[in-house]
Write an enzyme that holds these catalytic residues in place. Structure first.
Site, PDB file in Angstrom:
ATOM      1  N   HIS A  19      29.599-105.274   6.196  1.00 40.98           N
ATOM      2  CA  HIS A  19      29.972-105.774   7.524  1.00 40.98           C
ATOM      3  C   HIS A  19      29.431-104.836   8.617  1.00 40.98           C
ATOM      4  O   HIS A  19      28.880-105.288   9.624  1.00 40.98           O
ATOM      5  CB  HIS A  19      31.500-105.832   7.681  1.00 40.98           C
ATOM      6  CG  HIS A  19      32.193-106.792   6.769  1.00 40.98           C
ATOM      7  ND1 HIS A  19      33.355-106.492   6.110  1.00 40.98           N
ATOM      8  CD2 HIS A  19      31.899-108.080   6.416  1.00 40.98           C
ATOM      9  CE1 HIS A  19      33.760-107.534   5.399  1.00 40.98           C
ATOM     10  NE2 HIS A  19      32.890-108.510   5.556  1.00 40.98           N
ATOM     11  N   LYS A  43      43.123-117.939   3.199  1.00 42.71           N
ATOM     12  CA  LYS A  43      43.208-116.698   2.422  1.00 42.71           C
ATOM     13  C   LYS A  43      44.608-116.135   2.596  1.00 42.71           C
ATOM     14  O   LYS A  43      44.880-115.392   3.536  1.00 42.71           O
ATOM     15  CB  LYS A  43      42.159-115.692   2.890  1.00 42.71           C
ATOM     16  CG  LYS A  43      40.742-116.152   2.629  1.00 42.71           C
ATOM     17  CD  LYS A  43      39.708-115.090   2.916  1.00 42.71           C
ATOM     18  CE  LYS A  43      38.303-115.605   2.618  1.00 42.71           C
ATOM     19  NZ  LYS A  43      37.250-114.639   2.925  1.00 42.71           N
ATOM     20  N   SER A 130      34.898-108.094   0.243  1.00 43.88           N
ATOM     21  CA  SER A 130      36.236-107.535   0.484  1.00 43.88           C
ATOM     22  C   SER A 130      37.148-107.769  -0.710  1.00 43.88           C
ATOM     23  O   SER A 130      37.934-106.909  -1.088  1.00 43.88           O
ATOM     24  CB  SER A 130      36.844-108.165   1.737  1.00 43.88           C
ATOM     25  OG  SER A 130      36.069-107.855   2.861  1.00 43.88           O
TER      26      SER A 130
END
Ligand code: ADP
Length: 161
Positions: A19, A43, A130
Site C-alpha cells: 500500500h 469484511k 492484509s
C-alpha cells in the site's frame, strides 16, 4: 492548471508496504493524494478500528507532504466529491484482482463520472495482502519487514509478541 487530487481508498487492515509503495508513487504523480480507510461491510470483524487504521497510515506517510488521511463509511464516490478528487487510485497485484477492480471502476464511473487509475504493484510486493499479514501475525510470525514500523508496533501490541 487546476490542482489534481487523487483518492486512494482501501480497507488497509492493516496498511502494508505494498500500500505504501502505491501511495508514494501516486504522491509523485498528483498534487494531493487522499488515503481513505474504508469501513467495508463485506469484511466483518476487522482487526483494527477505523481510528487505529487512520493513525497507523498517518504515522507511515510522514515523509510525504502532499498526502492526507481520512476514514469513511460511505460510498467512495461521495467522499471523492467531498475531497475534490478527480481520480480514484487502486493498486493491482495480479490478474485475480482485475475482474473485481474493473467492475468497481465501472460502477464508480457510472455513479459519478469519476475515473479510476490502476497502478501495478512492483513484483517484490505482489504477494502481500492484509489478510495474510493478519494470519501470520496472529500465529506469532514476524511481518516486521513487510509493514511500515508504526504498523509493526501496533501488530506487536495487538498480539503481545
Ligand atoms: P480493499 O478491501 O479495498 O481491497 P485493501 O486494503 O485490501 O482494500 O487494498 C486497498 C488497495 O490496495 C486496493 O486497490 C488493492 O488492490 C491494493 N493493494 C493491496 N495489496 C497490494 C499490494 N501488495 N501491492 C499493491 N497494491 C495493493
Amino acid at each position: 492548471m487546476s490542482e489534481i487530487v487523487a483518492l486512494y481508498p482501501g480497507s488497509f487492515d492493516p496498511f502494508h508496504n505494498g500500500h505504501l509503495e502505491i501511495v508514494e508513487r501516486a504522491a509523485g504523480l498528483f498534487d494531493t493524494v487522499v488515503v481513505a480507510a474504508v469501513r467495508n461491510p463485506q469484511k466483518s470483524n476487522p482487526l483494527f478500528s477505523m481510528e487505529e487504521r487512520q493513525n497507523m497510515i498517518a504515522d507511515s506517510v510522514t515523509h510525504l507532504n502532499n498526502v492526507k488521511i481520512v476514514s469513511i463509511s460511505t460510498l467512495v464516490v461521495v467522499v471523492a466529491k467531498e475531497v475534490g478528487a478527480q481520480v480514484i487510485i487502486r493498486g493491482l497485484r495480479a490478474v485475480s484482482d482485475f475482474e473485481n477492480e474493473l467492475q468497481m471502476a465501472q460502477m464508480n464511473n457510472k455513479l459519478s463520472g469519476i475515473e479510476t487509475l490502476f497502478i501495478p504493484t512492483s513484483s517484490k510486493y505482489s504477494f502481500l495482502a492484509s489478510k495474510l499479514l493478519r494470519e501470520v501475525s496472529a500465529y506469532g510470525g514476524s511481518v516486521a519487514d513487510l509493514v511500515p514500523s508504526p504498523v509493526a508496533m501496533k501488530l506487536d501490541e495487538k498480539y503481545q509478541l
